[in-house]
Design a protein around this motif. Sequence first.
Motif, mmCIF file in Angstrom:
data_model
loop_
_atom_site.group_PDB
_atom_site.id
_atom_site.type_symbol
_atom_site.label_atom_id
_atom_site.label_comp_id
_atom_site.label_asym_id
_atom_site.label_seq_id
_atom_site.Cartn_x
_atom_site.Cartn_y
_atom_site.Cartn_z
ATOM 1 N N ASN A 33 0.796 -1.230 0.000
ATOM 2 C CA ASN A 33 0.000 0.000 0.000
ATOM 3 C C ASN A 33 0.825 1.276 0.000
ATOM 4 O O ASN A 33 0.266 2.359 0.132
ATOM 5 N N LEU A 34 2.151 1.108 -0.157
ATOM 6 C CA LEU A 34 3.004 2.294 -0.039
ATOM 7 C C LEU A 34 2.615 3.424 -0.961
ATOM 8 O O LEU A 34 2.507 4.573 -0.554
ATOM 9 N N ARG A 35 2.417 3.085 -2.245
ATOM 10 C CA ARG A 35 2.094 4.149 -3.205
ATOM 11 C C ARG A 35 0.739 4.776 -2.875
ATOM 12 O O ARG A 35 0.546 5.972 -3.028
ATOM 13 N N GLU A 36 -0.168 3.940 -2.395
ATOM 14 C CA GLU A 36 -1.480 4.500 -2.041
ATOM 15 C C GLU A 36 -1.397 5.351 -0.775
ATOM 16 O O GLU A 36 -2.116 6.333 -0.637
ATOM 17 N N ILE A 37 -0.514 4.950 0.140
ATOM 18 C CA ILE A 37 -0.346 5.742 1.364
ATOM 19 C C ILE A 37 0.247 7.107 0.998
ATOM 20 O O ILE A 37 -0.206 8.150 1.441
ATOM 21 N N LEU A 38 1.263 7.070 0.139
ATOM 22 C CA LEU A 38 1.898 8.321 -0.281
ATOM 23 C C LEU A 38 1.023 9.036 -1.313
ATOM 24 O O LEU A 38 1.129 10.245 -1.486
ATOM 25 N N THR A 39 0.177 8.282 -1.967
ATOM 26 C CA THR A 39 -0.695 8.711 -3.086
ATOM 27 C C THR A 39 0.122 9.099 -4.323
ATOM 28 O O THR A 39 -0.407 9.713 -5.254
ATOM 29 N N ALA A 40 1.395 8.736 -4.337
ATOM 30 C CA ALA A 40 2.238 9.100 -5.483
ATOM 31 C C ALA A 40 3.495 8.242 -5.465
ATOM 32 O O ALA A 40 3.705 7.442 -4.549
ATOM 33 N N ASP A 41 4.337 8.426 -6.519
ATOM 34 C CA ASP A 41 5.627 7.740 -6.509
ATOM 35 C C ASP A 41 6.594 8.467 -5.592
ATOM 36 O O ASP A 41 7.393 7.843 -4.923
ATOM 37 N N PHE A 42 6.518 9.765 -5.591
ATOM 38 C CA PHE A 42 7.274 10.523 -4.604
ATOM 39 C C PHE A 42 6.699 11.915 -4.453
ATOM 40 O O PHE A 42 5.836 12.338 -5.231
ATOM 41 N N MET A 43 7.170 12.625 -3.433
ATOM 42 C CA MET A 43 6.632 13.964 -3.214
ATOM 43 C C MET A 43 7.734 14.935 -2.821
ATOM 44 O O MET A 43 8.780 14.543 -2.306
ATOM 45 N N ILE A 44 7.468 16.201 -3.112
ATOM 46 C CA ILE A 44 8.393 17.261 -2.728
ATOM 47 C C ILE A 44 7.658 18.125 -1.718
ATOM 48 O O ILE A 44 6.504 18.497 -1.945
ATOM 49 N N MET A 45 8.315 18.445 -0.611
ATOM 50 C CA MET A 45 7.635 19.231 0.409
ATOM 51 C C MET A 45 8.501 20.427 0.813
ATOM 52 O O MET A 45 9.721 20.308 0.921
ATOM 53 N N SER A 46 7.865 21.552 0.979
ATOM 54 C CA SER A 46 8.609 22.735 1.425
ATOM 55 C C SER A 46 7.698 23.594 2.288
ATOM 56 O O SER A 46 6.476 23.420 2.279
ATOM 57 N N SER A 47 8.312 24.511 3.024
ATOM 58 C CA SER A 47 7.502 25.339 3.911
ATOM 59 C C SER A 47 7.116 26.651 3.238
ATOM 60 O O SER A 47 6.553 27.539 3.857
ATOM 61 N N ARG A 48 7.469 26.775 1.965
ATOM 62 C CA ARG A 48 7.057 27.938 1.157
ATOM 63 C C ARG A 48 6.868 27.445 -0.269
ATOM 64 O O ARG A 48 7.386 26.372 -0.629
ATOM 65 N N PRO A 49 6.162 28.213 -1.091
ATOM 66 C CA PRO A 49 6.003 27.753 -2.475
ATOM 67 C C PRO A 49 7.372 27.701 -3.164
ATOM 68 O O PRO A 49 8.280 28.458 -2.812
ATOM 69 N N SER B 86 19.797 21.935 1.309
ATOM 70 C CA SER B 86 18.533 22.110 0.594
ATOM 71 C C SER B 86 17.362 22.355 1.544
ATOM 72 O O SER B 86 17.261 21.733 2.597
ATOM 73 N N GLU B 87 16.506 23.280 1.139
ATOM 74 C CA GLU B 87 15.326 23.563 1.958
ATOM 75 C C GLU B 87 14.143 22.722 1.501
ATOM 76 O O GLU B 87 13.058 22.799 2.063
ATOM 77 N N ILE B 88 14.375 21.987 0.434
ATOM 78 C CA ILE B 88 13.288 21.186 -0.131
ATOM 79 C C ILE B 88 13.465 19.742 0.315
ATOM 80 O O ILE B 88 14.556 19.191 0.221
ATOM 81 N N ARG B 89 12.386 19.177 0.804
ATOM 82 C CA ARG B 89 12.490 17.772 1.242
ATOM 83 C C ARG B 89 11.781 16.865 0.250
ATOM 84 O O ARG B 89 10.678 17.169 -0.208
ATOM 85 N N ILE B 90 12.462 15.767 -0.072
ATOM 86 C CA ILE B 90 11.908 14.841 -1.069
ATOM 87 C C ILE B 90 11.676 13.491 -0.399
ATOM 88 O O ILE B 90 12.567 12.934 0.225
ATOM 89 N N PHE B 91 10.447 13.013 -0.515
ATOM 90 C CA PHE B 91 10.116 11.706 0.072
ATOM 91 C C PHE B 91 9.667 10.762 -1.018
ATOM 92 O O PHE B 91 8.755 11.089 -1.784
ATOM 93 N N ASP B 92 10.327 9.612 -1.106
ATOM 94 C CA ASP B 92 9.761 8.574 -1.970
ATOM 95 C C ASP B 92 9.102 7.539 -1.064
ATOM 96 O O ASP B 92 9.084 7.697 0.161
ATOM 97 N N SER B 93 8.551 6.497 -1.690
ATOM 98 C CA SER B 93 7.780 5.552 -0.872
ATOM 99 C C SER B 93 8.649 4.891 0.199
ATOM 100 O O SER B 93 8.171 4.589 1.278
ATOM 101 N N SER B 94 9.956 4.708 -0.110
ATOM 102 C CA SER B 94 10.779 4.023 0.898
ATOM 103 C C SER B 94 10.978 4.910 2.134
ATOM 104 O O SER B 94 10.964 4.416 3.261
#
Lengths: 849, 220
Positions: free
Chosen positions: A50-66, A238-246
Motif C-alpha cells: 500500500n506504499l504508493r497509495e499511502i503516499l498517493t504518489a511515486d514521490f513527493m516534494i515538500m517545502s515550507s514555502r512555495p 537544501s530547503e526542499i524535502r523529497i520523500f519517496d515511498s521508501s
Amino acid sequence: MKLFLRLAIKEIFKNRKFSFFFILNMSIGLTGFIAINSFSSSFNKYMENNLREILTADFMIMSSRPLTAEENKITEEILGKNRKESRQTVFYSMVKGKNSSKLAQILAIDENFPLYGKFHVDSNNSSTINSTIQKTPFALSEKDLATSFGLKRGESIQIGSKHFKLNNYIIDSDKAVTSIEFAPKIFIGLDQLKGTGLIKYGSRVRYIRYYMFPDGTDIKKITDKLKKKYENFYNEESEIRIFDSSSVNRRLSRIIDNFAGYLGLIAIGALFLAGIATAYLFRGYLNLKLKEISILMSIGATRFEACFLFFGQLFFLGFLASLLSILFTAFILPVFPVILKGIIPTGLNISINTTSTITALTMGTAGAMIFCLPVIARVYNVKPLTLLRELKNSNGSVKHKVMTGLGFLPAFILFLILSTILTDSILKGSVFTIGFLLIMVIFGLFGWMIFNGCKYLSKKSGVILKIAFRNLYRNKLSSISCFVTISMGVFLINMIPQIQHGIQEEIERPEGLKIPVFFLIDVQEEQLNPVKDFIKEQNHNLSNISPIVIGRITSINGEGFYKRRKKMDQKSRRRYRRLEYNFSTRDELGNSENIVEGIPLTKDKWDFESNKPFEISLAKSFADNNKIKIGDIMSFDIQGMPLTGKVVNFRKVRWNSFQPNFYMLLQKGVLDDAPKTYLASISAIKVSERQKLKNMIFDNFSNISVIDVTKTIEQILRITDKLSLSIKFMAYLAILAGLVSIYSIARHEAKKHEKEINLLKILGSGFNDIRKITSFEFGFIGLTASVFAIIISFIFSYGVSFYFFDRLWSFQWEYGVFIVIVTTLICILTALFATDRVIRKKAIILLGS
Amino acid sequence: MILNVKNVSKSYPQPERGNLQVLTDCSFGISKGETTAITGQSGSGKTTLLSLIAGLDSPDSGSVILDGTDINGMSEDKLARFRARKTGMIFQQFHLMPHLTAEENVKLPIEILKSDRIEEKALSILEKVGLTDRKDHMPGQLSGGECQRVAIARALVVEPKVLLADEPTGNLDVKTGDIVADLLFDLVDSSNMTLVVVTHNPDLASRCERELTLAKGKLV
C-alpha cells in the motif's frame, strides 16, 4: 541413522508426559515470538502493498514555502514531461461548525489528488468529487467530525473567513499508521483556499507536490538525481524535502517497528524462560536415560549416535511445539486489531504467513536443540562401564565441562541475533542480551545464596521445615532453575507497569506544574495585546507567552550544520534532517526546565551593533543529539539575517509536562526585530466552559489555532494504555511460561522424590505432612524469587526511568506486594496439583522397586 | 587364542587415599570355544577384568588382544563397533531397554550393525531362548528369568566370537538361575562360542571348562 530416528520417535511416545510438558513449555514460549513476528510481517507486507497509495504518489516534494522559479526550473528539468502531478497545501486551522469550533488539519487538494488510490466518499460521485470541490466551496470530512460540530450534510463550516458546505463524508481516508493526531482532517479544493485569509506570516504551511510516473520508471534514480541537484543548488543545505515511498515507509514503520521491537524483546524473554524450563525438564529426562545410553553404547552404538538419538527427539518435540505455537498464535492474533484499534491501519489483516510459519518451525526445532545443548553435553560423560559397576556417571571430566560451556554459546548467539534483529541495532541488541544475562546471573547468585542458607535453616527447624529446607538445599540446581525462571517472569511483570505508572503519574499530576488546558498558536504580533485583553475579559489569564521565530542553524563552530548532521545521521543510520527550528526567548525559565550545565543567560539585552555573539541556552537532549558543547559557536539564518551566538548553558526539559518549551532560547534582544508569532497557554478552564471559550476565540481571532491539551493527553494516555496492554499481555505470556515451568519442575521433583515420599509414608508421615513439605518448598521458592524480582525490578525501573524518561518514577508498592502474594500462592497450588498423584501413590511401590 | 590378556594392571584413584590397585600383572589366554569362569571374592577385581576384556575400560598397562586385535589402541567409536561385532555382553541386572519389546531389544544390536535378515535372526534366537510367545512384551511385563533370557538372546544375536557374562544368574532365584544357566551353556555349546563368565556361584563356575581365580587383583 534411520534406526535412531525411529527410536527417537518411539521414545517421544513412550515418555508421553515428558513430551507433553516439553511441547507445552516450548510452545508457550514460542507463541509470543510467533505472534509478534506475524504482526510485524503482516504489517510490513501491508506497507509494501500500500506504499504508493499511502503516499498517493511515486514521490513527493515538500517545502515550507512555495517553490521559487529557479526551484521549479530544476524540478521540471529533472522530472521531464512524462509524468502526472498533484499539488496540495496543508496547514492547521480552527474551524467553526454550527455550535463549536475546533482545530482541524486542512488539506487543500487539487483535482488530480490522489495520484494513486481512490478518494473514498460515501456517495457515488467519488470520481467527480475532486473537480467539484475545486469549483465550489465544498469541504469533505469524516462523519465523526461533522457530528462533533453538530452539522449535517449540506450545512456549513467556517474555515478562516470563508464558509464551506459539508458535501460528502470521507470513508477510510487514512491507510497509514495512525499516530497521535492533534486534529481531524478536512479536505477542500486548492482553488478555494483563496478567501480564507489563513495563509499569513508564521502560519505552519506545507506545500506539497506529488508525482506519478509511468510503470517501469526508475523512481529511485529520479529522486536521487533531484535530491543531488537541490543539494548542489543549495550547497548541500537544501530547503526542499523529497520523500519517496521508501522514506515514507521508514517513517511510518518506525512507530510500529519500535513497538513490535519492544514486544519482541519481551517475547524473546518469554521464549528464553521457556527455554530454561525446557532444558531443565530435558535434564531430568536425560538423567533417567543415561543408563539406556550406556546400554546402547555397550551393544555397539557410538557416542555420536547416542547424541543423535536425543537430537532427533528434540527435533521432533520442537517441531510439534512449533505446530502447537502456530495454533496458539492463530487464537491470539485476532486480539491484536482489537487491542490496537486506532493505532494500526484499519485495512491491516494480521495473519500467520509463510514467513511466520517458517520462523516458528525453525525457532521451534533449532531452539529446542539449542536450549538443550548444554544438557546433551552430558552424553559425552556417559560410560558403559557403569553397567558393570554400580557407578554414577560423573560430571567431572574436563571434556564434559568444556562441552557444557560450549553448549551455552549457541543459545547466547541466538539470543543476540534475535535481539539485534528486533531492535535493528547491534548496540541495543547487545545491551539487551547482556542485560538479560546479567539479571539472570544476579537471580542465579541470589538463588545460590538463598539455597545455601537453607542448609543452616534446616538444622534449626522442626521436622517438616527441616525436610523442606534440606530438599531445597540438596537439590540446589533444580531450586535455582525454578527460582531464576520465576524471578525473571515476575521481574518483567512488575517492571513494565512500574515504568508506565511513573509516566502516567507525571502526566496526570505533575508536581508544581499546571498543565495548560489550551495552547494558542500562530498569535500574530499585532494580535498579542488584543488577545491578552480578550482572555482577561473572559476571566482567564494568558500565560507562558513565548515569541516564536522560525529560522535555520547554518553552522556550528564554522562547520555547516546540514553537512554535520548528514555525517552524524550516516553514523546513526537516521535519515530525518530537520531544516527549520523555532527560536524563542524568555526572561525566566519555566518550572518544567532547569539548567544542568553552564550559567544562566544574561538578563542584559543583546546589542546588535556589538559584534559580540549572543548567548544561547540549549535543551540538553538537543545538544546531545547534535554533539554540541558549552562554548560552541552557532550561526543562524533568521529571516535572512545571519546571526552568531555562543552556547552558555544546557537545560533539562521535561517535555511531557506539556508546557511551551523550546530547543533553543536566545539572549534577550536577539529576536526583538524579527517578525514573529506568539505561542501562549491558558490554564484552569472549567470543562463546561472550554468549548464556549474556544468558540469565542475563533469568532474574534479566526487565524489563531487552539489546541486542547487535555484532549491530546487523553489521546496519548489512550494509546499508551493500548500499547501497555499489549506489553502486559506479552509479560503475562512470560509468566505463563514460568508457571508451566513450575508445574513441570514440581512434577519432575515429585517424581524424583517418589521413593523418598513413600519412605516417609512408611516411616509414619501422613499425606498432609508431605503436602506441607511440598507447599513449603515451592512456596519458599515462589516467595523468595518474587520478592527479589520485585526489588530488582524496582531498581531497574528506576534506572530506566532515570535515563530514558526524565526521572519519571514513582514507587508503586501495592502492585509489587500483590504480585508476591499471587506468585507464592500460584507456586504452592501448582506444586500441590503437580505432586498430588505421586503423593497418593501407595507406599507398596517401594517393595516393587 | 581368541583372547589374550597380557600383563594387565589397573588401578583407580581414590580421593585422599592415592591409587587403589585393582588388578596386578594379569596374563592368560582363552582358546576359541573354551568356557572360562572368573571367580574370586568381592573386590578381588573380577568385574574390572571383565570390563577390560570387553573394552569398556582401558588398562594402566598391558594389553587385551581380542581375535587378533589389540583393543586398547582403538578409538572409542571404532571400539564400540568392534565390541558389537566380536562380543556379546550379559549383565547381572539384564539392562534391557525398558521401552522396547523383547523382540525389539533383541533386534537392536543387529540394527545398529546394519546386519541383513534382522527379523529372521531375532525370531530365530528368541525361539532358541523360548520366548517366541513373549516377543511383544515389554521388559516390565517379563519375569527376571525371562528378562535374562532376552538379554542372552540380545547378546547372541550378533553371533559374537566371545560371550561375556557378569553374574548372569546373580539376580535370579536358584531354580530360575539354573534354567538360565542351562540355556546359556546349551547355546554356547551348540554354536562353539567362547564364554567368559564372572561369578560368585561355584555351581556355575564348575560348569565351565576352566576357572581363573582372582585374589587381591592377582590370578592365583
